[in-house]
Design a protein around this motif. Structure first.
Motif, PDB file in Angstrom:
ATOM      1  N   VAL A  22       0.843  -1.198   0.000  1.00 20.19           N
ATOM      2  CA  VAL A  22       0.000   0.000   0.000  1.00 20.19           C
ATOM      3  C   VAL A  22       0.874   1.242   0.000  1.00 20.19           C
ATOM      4  CG1 VAL A  22      -1.718   1.296   1.326  1.00 20.19           C
ATOM      5  CG2 VAL A  22      -1.933  -1.193   1.070  1.00 20.19           C
ATOM      6  N   GLN A  23       1.947   1.233   0.772  1.00 19.28           N
ATOM      7  CA  GLN A  23       2.873   2.365   0.777  1.00 19.28           C
ATOM      8  C   GLN A  23       3.454   2.590  -0.620  1.00 19.28           C
ATOM      9  OE1 GLN A  23       5.856   1.960   3.845  1.00 19.28           O
ATOM     10  NE2 GLN A  23       4.329   1.384   5.372  1.00 19.28           N
ATOM     11  N   ARG A  24       3.861   1.510  -1.273  1.00 17.31           N
ATOM     12  CA  ARG A  24       4.414   1.632  -2.635  1.00 17.31           C
ATOM     13  C   ARG A  24       3.363   2.141  -3.612  1.00 17.31           C
ATOM     14  NH1 ARG A  24       6.942  -3.068  -1.021  1.00 17.31           N
ATOM     15  NH2 ARG A  24       5.393  -4.382  -2.039  1.00 17.31           N
ATOM     16  N   ALA A  25       2.142   1.645  -3.490  1.00 18.13           N
ATOM     17  CA  ALA A  25       1.072   2.086  -4.387  1.00 18.13           C
ATOM     18  C   ALA A  25       0.774   3.568  -4.194  1.00 18.13           C
ATOM     19  CB  ALA A  25      -0.183   1.252  -4.163  1.00 18.13           C
ATOM     20  N   ALA A  26       0.753   4.041  -2.956  1.00 12.51           N
ATOM     21  CA  ALA A  26       0.515   5.458  -2.687  1.00 12.51           C
ATOM     22  C   ALA A  26       1.643   6.304  -3.282  1.00 12.51           C
ATOM     23  CB  ALA A  26       0.390   5.698  -1.189  1.00 12.51           C
ATOM     24  N   TYR A  27       2.875   5.886  -3.069  1.00 15.33           N
ATOM     25  CA  TYR A  27       4.033   6.605  -3.616  1.00 15.33           C
ATOM     26  C   TYR A  27       3.955   6.654  -5.134  1.00 15.33           C
ATOM     27  CZ  TYR A  27       8.813   7.563  -5.072  1.00 15.33           C
ATOM     28  OH  TYR A  27       9.917   8.090  -5.686  1.00 15.33           O
ATOM     29  N   ARG A  28       3.683   5.508  -5.745  1.00 14.06           N
ATOM     30  CA  ARG A  28       3.638   5.420  -7.206  1.00 14.06           C
ATOM     31  C   ARG A  28       2.505   6.268  -7.778  1.00 14.06           C
ATOM     32  NH1 ARG A  28       4.791   6.160 -11.438  1.00 14.06           N
ATOM     33  NH2 ARG A  28       4.671   4.780 -13.205  1.00 14.06           N
ATOM     34  N   THR A  29       1.384   6.325  -7.070  1.00 14.05           N
ATOM     35  CA  THR A  29       0.258   7.148  -7.511  1.00 14.05           C
ATOM     36  C   THR A  29       0.643   8.618  -7.557  1.00 14.05           C
ATOM     37  OG1 THR A  29      -1.370   5.575  -6.656  1.00 14.05           O
ATOM     38  CG2 THR A  29      -2.106   7.859  -6.949  1.00 14.05           C
ATOM     39  N   VAL A  30       1.272   9.102  -6.497  1.00  5.83           N
ATOM     40  CA  VAL A  30       1.689  10.505  -6.461  1.00  5.83           C
ATOM     41  C   VAL A  30       2.750  10.763  -7.534  1.00  5.83           C
ATOM     42  CG1 VAL A  30       2.817  12.291  -5.066  1.00  5.83           C
ATOM     43  CG2 VAL A  30       1.061  10.804  -4.048  1.00  5.83           C
ATOM     44  N   GLN A  31       3.689   9.859  -7.672  1.00  5.45           N
ATOM     45  CA  GLN A  31       4.743  10.017  -8.676  1.00  5.45           C
ATOM     46  C   GLN A  31       4.151  10.142 -10.082  1.00  5.45           C
ATOM     47  OE1 GLN A  31       7.232   6.538  -9.336  1.00  5.45           O
ATOM     48  NE2 GLN A  31       9.039   7.851  -9.416  1.00  5.45           N
ATOM     49  N   GLU A  32       3.250   9.256 -10.438  1.00  4.00           N
ATOM     50  CA  GLU A  32       2.638   9.276 -11.763  1.00  4.00           C
ATOM     51  C   GLU A  32       1.789  10.525 -11.960  1.00  4.00           C
ATOM     52  OE1 GLU A  32       1.647   8.268 -15.618  1.00  4.00           O
ATOM     53  OE2 GLU A  32       3.190   7.361 -14.345  1.00  4.00           O
ATOM     54  N   ALA A  33       1.022  10.900 -10.935  1.00  5.95           N
ATOM     55  CA  ALA A  33       0.177  12.092 -11.044  1.00  5.95           C
ATOM     56  C   ALA A  33       1.013  13.347 -11.267  1.00  5.95           C
ATOM     57  CB  ALA A  33      -0.688  12.237  -9.796  1.00  5.95           C
ATOM     58  N   LEU A  34       2.104  13.478 -10.520  1.00  7.70           N
ATOM     59  CA  LEU A  34       2.961  14.659 -10.688  1.00  7.70           C
ATOM     60  C   LEU A  34       3.647  14.668 -12.054  1.00  7.70           C
ATOM     61  CD1 LEU A  34       4.545  15.008  -7.132  1.00  7.70           C
ATOM     62  CD2 LEU A  34       2.674  16.341  -8.137  1.00  7.70           C
ATOM     63  N   THR A  35       4.012  13.508 -12.536  1.00 10.21           N
ATOM     64  CA  THR A  35       4.580  13.409 -13.891  1.00 10.21           C
ATOM     65  C   THR A  35       3.561  13.897 -14.913  1.00 10.21           C
ATOM     66  OG1 THR A  35       6.047  11.590 -13.295  1.00 10.21           O
ATOM     67  CG2 THR A  35       5.492  11.813 -15.625  1.00 10.21           C
ATOM     68  N   ASN A  36       2.308  13.466 -14.751  1.00 15.56           N
ATOM     69  CA  ASN A  36       1.258  13.881 -15.680  1.00 15.56           C
ATOM     70  C   ASN A  36       0.990  15.377 -15.604  1.00 15.56           C
ATOM     71  OD1 ASN A  36       0.992  11.309 -16.653  1.00 15.56           O
ATOM     72  ND2 ASN A  36      -0.823  10.822 -15.444  1.00 15.56           N
ATOM     73  N   VAL A  37       0.993  15.933 -14.407  1.00 17.19           N
ATOM     74  CA  VAL A  37       0.790  17.375 -14.262  1.00 17.19           C
ATOM     75  C   VAL A  37       1.911  18.121 -14.968  1.00 17.19           C
ATOM     76  CG1 VAL A  37       0.727  19.318 -12.645  1.00 17.19           C
ATOM     77  CG2 VAL A  37      -0.512  17.207 -12.108  1.00 17.19           C
ATOM     78  N   ARG A  38       3.116  17.680 -14.758  1.00 19.85           N
ATOM     79  CA  ARG A  38       4.259  18.361 -15.378  1.00 19.85           C
ATOM     80  C   ARG A  38       4.178  18.323 -16.901  1.00 19.85           C
ATOM     81  NH1 ARG A  38      10.566  17.271 -14.756  1.00 19.85           N
ATOM     82  NH2 ARG A  38      11.247  19.366 -15.249  1.00 19.85           N
ATOM     83  N   LYS A  39       3.709  17.196 -17.458  1.00 18.39           N
ATOM     84  CA  LYS A  39       3.574  17.061 -18.913  1.00 18.39           C
ATOM     85  C   LYS A  39       2.398  17.848 -19.475  1.00 18.39           C
ATOM     86  CE  LYS A  39       5.112  12.283 -19.574  1.00 18.39           C
ATOM     87  NZ  LYS A  39       4.623  10.968 -20.037  1.00 18.39           N
ATOM     88  N   HIS A  40       1.236  17.714 -18.822  1.00 17.93           N
ATOM     89  CA  HIS A  40      -0.009  18.189 -19.405  1.00 17.93           C
ATOM     90  C   HIS A  40      -0.497  19.528 -18.876  1.00 17.93           C
ATOM     91  CE1 HIS A  40      -0.309  14.334 -21.352  1.00 17.93           C
ATOM     92  NE2 HIS A  40      -0.181  13.728 -20.185  1.00 17.93           N
ATOM     93  N   ALA A  41       0.021  19.983 -17.734  1.00 19.28           N
ATOM     94  CA  ALA A  41      -0.445  21.249 -17.153  1.00 19.28           C
ATOM     95  C   ALA A  41       0.707  22.018 -16.505  1.00 19.28           C
ATOM     96  CB  ALA A  41      -1.552  20.980 -16.143  1.00 19.28           C
ATOM     97  N   PRO A  42       1.774  22.285 -17.278  1.00 16.79           N
ATOM     98  CA  PRO A  42       2.902  23.022 -16.693  1.00 16.79           C
ATOM     99  C   PRO A  42       2.449  24.373 -16.135  1.00 16.79           C
ATOM    100  CG  PRO A  42       3.394  22.367 -18.966  1.00 16.79           C
ATOM    101  CD  PRO A  42       1.960  22.021 -18.692  1.00 16.79           C
ATOM    102  N   GLY A  43       3.003  24.714 -14.981  1.00 15.29           N
ATOM    103  CA  GLY A  43       2.677  25.987 -14.351  1.00 15.29           C
ATOM    104  C   GLY A  43       1.447  25.946 -13.467  1.00 15.29           C
ATOM    105  N   SER A  44       0.831  24.775 -13.354  1.00 17.00           N
ATOM    106  CA  SER A  44      -0.354  24.691 -12.496  1.00 17.00           C
ATOM    107  C   SER A  44       0.054  24.552 -11.032  1.00 17.00           C
ATOM    108  CB  SER A  44      -1.240  23.513 -12.901  1.00 17.00           C
ATOM    109  OG  SER A  44      -0.598  22.297 -12.642  1.00 17.00           O
ATOM    110  N   THR A  45      -0.904  24.761 -10.162  1.00 14.99           N
ATOM    111  CA  THR A  45      -0.730  24.547  -8.734  1.00 14.99           C
ATOM    112  C   THR A  45      -1.291  23.165  -8.418  1.00 14.99           C
ATOM    113  OG1 THR A  45      -0.958  26.900  -8.295  1.00 14.99           O
ATOM    114  CG2 THR A  45      -1.363  25.411  -6.454  1.00 14.99           C
TER     115      THR A  45
END
Length: 119
Positions: A22-45
């Motif tokens: 569960v700890q790994r899944a939570a970490y991986r979820t945040v990692q993937e989400a932040l990667t997607n934000v950086r790609k698709h919504a640069p400059g967002s909060t």
């Protein structure tokens, strides 16, 4: 998150009694989400929140509309599919989609202790 170039606010943490998967899944979820934000919504909060809900942990990653054009980075488009599969294997669920204000929201709920489903 300081090295990501994103304006991120973090609330809460994964409960200490969460199982390793569960700890790994939570970490991986945040990692993937932040990667997607950086790609698709640069400059967002971005707001990342962990919340204990009984015998589960909820992880939410929400971002505002990007201030800059999306980056033209390659994508296999498998990140969210993999996150959903991981959540379901642990007995949890993942949802995601655009918000009414043009941002994006990713939410996963995971039982604190691994409950493997499937073969």
């Amino acid at each position: 998150m300081a090295d990501s170039g994103l304006d991120v606010t973090l609330t809460g943490e994964v409960p200490r009694d969460a199982g390793p998967a569960v700890q790994r899944a939570a970490y991986r979820t945040v990692q993937e989400a932040l990667t997607n934000v950086r790609k698709h919504a640069p400059g967002s909060t971005v707001e990342v929140a962990f919340r204990r809900c009984g015998s589960a942990v909820e992880v939410t990653v929400a971002n505002t509309v990007g201030l800059h054009p999306a980056l033209g980075l390659p994508s296999a488009r498998h990140g969210l599919i993999g996150l959903r599969e991981r959540a379901e294997q642990l007995g949890g669920a993942l949802s995601h989609g655009p918000t009414p204000d043009g941002g994006y929201l990713l939410h996963v709920r995971l039982p604190l202790h691994r409950a493997v489903h499937g073969p």
